[in-house]
Design a protein around this motif. Structure first.
Motif, PDB file in Angstrom:
ATOM      1  N   ASN A   1     -16.054 -21.024  38.053  1.00 45.63           N
ATOM      2  CA  ASN A   1     -17.223 -21.452  38.808  1.00 45.63           C
ATOM      3  C   ASN A   1     -17.398 -22.962  38.811  1.00 45.63           C
ATOM      4  O   ASN A   1     -17.950 -23.519  39.757  1.00 45.63           O
ATOM      5  N   MET A   2     -16.945 -23.642  37.756  1.00 45.41           N
ATOM      6  CA  MET A   2     -16.963 -25.101  37.800  1.00 45.41           C
ATOM      7  C   MET A   2     -16.077 -25.597  38.943  1.00 45.41           C
ATOM      8  O   MET A   2     -16.461 -26.496  39.700  1.00 45.41           O
TER       9      MET A   2
ATOM     10  N   ALA B   1     -22.989 -30.038  43.064  1.00 48.28           N
ATOM     11  CA  ALA B   1     -22.308 -29.027  42.246  1.00 48.28           C
ATOM     12  C   ALA B   1     -23.262 -28.443  41.214  1.00 48.28           C
ATOM     13  O   ALA B   1     -23.264 -27.226  40.953  1.00 48.28           O
ATOM     14  N   PHE B   2     -24.082 -29.291  40.613  1.00 47.84           N
ATOM     15  CA  PHE B   2     -25.062 -28.828  39.619  1.00 47.84           C
ATOM     16  C   PHE B   2     -26.150 -27.984  40.277  1.00 47.84           C
ATOM     17  O   PHE B   2     -26.513 -26.916  39.781  1.00 47.84           O
TER      18      PHE B   2
ATOM     19  N   TRP C   1     -29.404 -17.870  32.111  1.00 49.36           N
ATOM     20  CA  TRP C   1     -29.782 -19.287  32.079  1.00 49.36           C
ATOM     21  C   TRP C   1     -28.762 -20.111  31.304  1.00 49.36           C
ATOM     22  O   TRP C   1     -28.374 -21.207  31.738  1.00 49.36           O
ATOM     23  N   VAL C   2     -28.310 -19.593  30.160  1.00 49.89           N
ATOM     24  CA  VAL C   2     -27.305 -20.324  29.380  1.00 49.89           C
ATOM     25  C   VAL C   2     -26.024 -20.478  30.197  1.00 49.89           C
ATOM     26  O   VAL C   2     -25.418 -21.561  30.240  1.00 49.89           O
ATOM     27  N   ALA C   3     -25.602 -19.397  30.868  1.00 53.85           N
ATOM     28  CA  ALA C   3     -24.408 -19.466  31.700  1.00 53.85           C
ATOM     29  C   ALA C   3     -24.570 -20.503  32.805  1.00 53.85           C
ATOM     30  O   ALA C   3     -23.627 -21.223  33.150  1.00 53.85           O
ATOM     31  N   GLY C   4     -25.782 -20.608  33.360  1.00 51.83           N
ATOM     32  CA  GLY C   4     -26.034 -21.580  34.416  1.00 51.83           C
ATOM     33  C   GLY C   4     -25.837 -23.006  33.945  1.00 51.83           C
ATOM     34  O   GLY C   4     -25.169 -23.817  34.603  1.00 51.83           O
ATOM     35  N   PHE C   5     -26.389 -23.339  32.781  1.00 48.48           N
ATOM     36  CA  PHE C   5     -26.251 -24.708  32.272  1.00 48.48           C
ATOM     37  C   PHE C   5     -24.827 -24.977  31.762  1.00 48.48           C
ATOM     38  O   PHE C   5     -24.317 -26.091  31.906  1.00 48.48           O
TER      39      PHE C   5
ATOM     40  N   VAL D   1     -22.139 -23.905  33.041  1.00 51.93           N
ATOM     41  CA  VAL D   1     -21.307 -24.180  34.213  1.00 51.93           C
ATOM     42  C   VAL D   1     -21.795 -25.422  34.957  1.00 51.93           C
ATOM     43  O   VAL D   1     -21.008 -26.285  35.356  1.00 51.93           O
ATOM     44  N   GLY D   2     -23.112 -25.540  35.153  1.00 58.09           N
ATOM     45  CA  GLY D   2     -23.663 -26.586  36.009  1.00 58.09           C
ATOM     46  C   GLY D   2     -23.426 -27.998  35.511  1.00 58.09           C
ATOM     47  O   GLY D   2     -23.035 -28.889  36.282  1.00 58.09           O
ATOM     48  N   ILE D   3     -23.637 -28.234  34.222  1.00 54.10           N
ATOM     49  CA  ILE D   3     -23.504 -29.597  33.696  1.00 54.10           C
ATOM     50  C   ILE D   3     -22.053 -30.091  33.746  1.00 54.10           C
ATOM     51  O   ILE D   3     -21.786 -31.177  34.264  1.00 54.10           O
ATOM     52  N   PRO D   4     -21.061 -29.337  33.233  1.00 53.10           N
ATOM     53  CA  PRO D   4     -19.676 -29.808  33.379  1.00 53.10           C
ATOM     54  C   PRO D   4     -19.237 -29.948  34.831  1.00 53.10           C
ATOM     55  O   PRO D   4     -18.427 -30.824  35.157  1.00 53.10           O
TER      56      PRO D   4
END
Length: 502
Positions: free
Chosen positions: A135-136, A192-193, A395-399, A401-404
């Motif tokens: 997903n990244m 992307a984020f 939520w943890v999965a979202g952050f 993936v989103g931050i990297p």
């Protein structure tokens, strides 16, 4: 399995070969072909030779570093065919296991059943890596297509907020002017984020895609691919195909190791084995027809893309298909290509949104399943009081993936996604051999043909593709596994459902 076979739990056997093929094409025709085809074709290049950035197989053979990873060039079409054959071997192994273990058909479940808790933990930890970095990659590609869409409407935002903070090959504009040197710079890939976080909110609320919506998205994605192939084919310059294999078989292998990302999702066919009318006949037809259809479409994109522009020009490009159309439109002044580019943009972006949504859902469910087995803290299994979804895990999965995705480039993250997926395929193929030895007489709804040949070929070719990835990717992968084993032996092993028995 007993619970799944009770009258209220048994699945209806309604799927035939055409339904399975449609399901598979819908899963495989995704965003990969619009994003990673550039880095697979052109490779990566650095200023100095480095062992870390050298494909593992080259280092093992020649004991020397390369200034980056060689690309496949126009021969990427051969890489796509090779990867499809490997996926066929692995897919038939998935089909055999899913017909025996029809429980949430995933490699985590299969390895739990065949090889026990420790290997299940390893594959679960590996799936977290696979889903996250998949997903990244898609999110970075989505951001590049957002930039192209804004450009189509004449809007040009600052590149600082739409490009990753880490650029291994630097960044240039369309005219070839250097904008950023290789390495880290002050910036963040905001689109992307944002797309990851928006879809995270949707998943927490529990909105599901309907079959009709999926079919529409698949149709749009196929129209986008066919529009590119037929519109751009008339502008092909055959001299761009020479040399056809600029980096030899080494480039074909490493290109296949990267383009493998485009086929992630084909195993969804095998997970439907319990719902097949005749699994023995329909399952191999569905898997092989899916791979054949997608290989023809993907091969067409690779051949046309490498024919309309020099293959070296797509290095580091996260949106090579639409950017090549833009260059072609500028050079030819064709109004048709201007509108085709918009169609491809819309199809690619819709495909990416659906891919991110499905894989973010899958990642949260893997964490939820591991928490239910007490291999992860119970908080990952906590359901939202209103929406009844694993909100904390989502939520943890979202952050995660989103931050990297806002920091890294597409080449870096796609490498790690591929090695995680290939490792999962190796363990599933080993699981087939283990169960055949341990329980040879157990009933199988489907059995991969030719004895142990297909599982063994799947293992060999998956490892070969893994060796086409960079040494740095392998090092990062082993560090990830080491961290996972530390967590398992210090925490998970003492709290799992088998802890008391031990």
């Amino acid at each position: 399995m007993r619970e799944s076979e009770e009258p209220g739990q048994a699945l209806k056997k309604t799927l035939g070969p055409w339904s399975l093929t449609a399901l598979g094409i819908g899963a495989v025709i995704g965003s990969g072909i619009f994003t990673v085809i550039g880095t697979a074709m052109a490779g990566q290049h650095f200023d100095e030779p480095s062992i870390a950035n050298t494909p593992l197989i080259h280092w093992l053979v020649y004991h020397s570093g390369l200034p980056g990873r060689p690309g496949a060039g126009p021969a990427l079409a051969i890489s796509l065919v090779f990867v499809a054959i490997v996926c066929a071997f692995t897919g038939l192994c998935y089909a055999e296991l899913s017909s025996m273990i029809p429980i949430a058909g995933s490699s985590y479940t299969y390895t739990y059943v065949t090889m026990g808790e420790l290997v299940a933990w390893i594959i679960g930890w590996d799936l977290i890596l696979e889903y996250a970095f998949s997903n990244m990659s898609v999110s970075v590609g989505f951001a590049a297509h957002v930039l192209d869409l804004l450009d189509w409407f004449g809007v040009h935002p600052s590149l600082r907020w739409i490009s990753p903070a880490y650029l291994p090959t630097g960044l240039q504009d369309m005219a070839g002017n250097n904008l950023y040197d290789p390495g880290w710079h002050f910036g963040f890939n905001v689109p992307a984020f944002l797309i990851v976080m928006i879809l995270t909110v949707i998943l927490v609320r529990g909105i599901r895609e309907s079959a009709r919506t999926n079919n529409i998205l698949v149709l749009v994605k196929m129209i986008a691919i066919l529009a590119f192939i037929f519109a751009a084919a008339t502008f092909v310059k055959p001299h761009n195909w020479h040399p056809f294999m600029p980096n030899g078989w080494s480039g074909v292998l490493t290109g296949g190791s990267i383009i493998f990302f485009t086929y992630i999702g084909f195993d969804s066919v095998s997970t439907a084995a319990e719902e097949c009318k005749n699994a023995q006949r329909d399952m191999p037809i569905g898997i092989l027809a899916t791979l054949a259809a997608c290989t023809v479409l993907y091969g067409g994109v690779a051949i046309v893309l490498s024919g309309i522009i020099p293959w070296q020009s797509v290095m580091g490009d996260a949106a090579p298909v639409v950017n090549s159309l833009k260059r072609l439109t500028i050079s030819t002044g064709s109004p048709l290509l201007h509108w085709v580019r918009l169609v491809v943009l819309i199809g690619a972006m819709l495909g990416m949104i659906s891919s991110i949504l499905v894989f973010q859902l899958g990642q949260a469910r893997v964490w939820f399943a591991m928490s239910r087995d007490r291999l992860l803290p119970r908080v990952f299994g906590v359901l939202h009081p209103q929406f009844r979804t694993p909100a904390f895990a989502t939520w943890v999965a979202g952050f995660v993936v989103g931050i990297p995705a806002g920091l890294l480039d597409i080449g870096t993250v796609s490498n790690l996604s591929n090695i995680g997926t290939l490792f999962a395929f190796v363990l599933v193929s080993i699981g087939v051999l283990v169960l055949r030895h341990r329980e040879p007489n157990r009933q199988r709804g489907f059995r991969a043909p030719f004895g142990p040949l297909f599982p063994v070929l799947s293992i060999v070719f998956c490892i070969l593709l893994m060796m086409g990835l960079e040494v740095l990717t392998w090092m990062t992968f082993f560090i990830w596994l080491a961290v996972g084993l530390v967590i398992y032996f210090l925490y998970s092993r003492h709290r799992s459902e088998f802890a008391r028995a031990r």
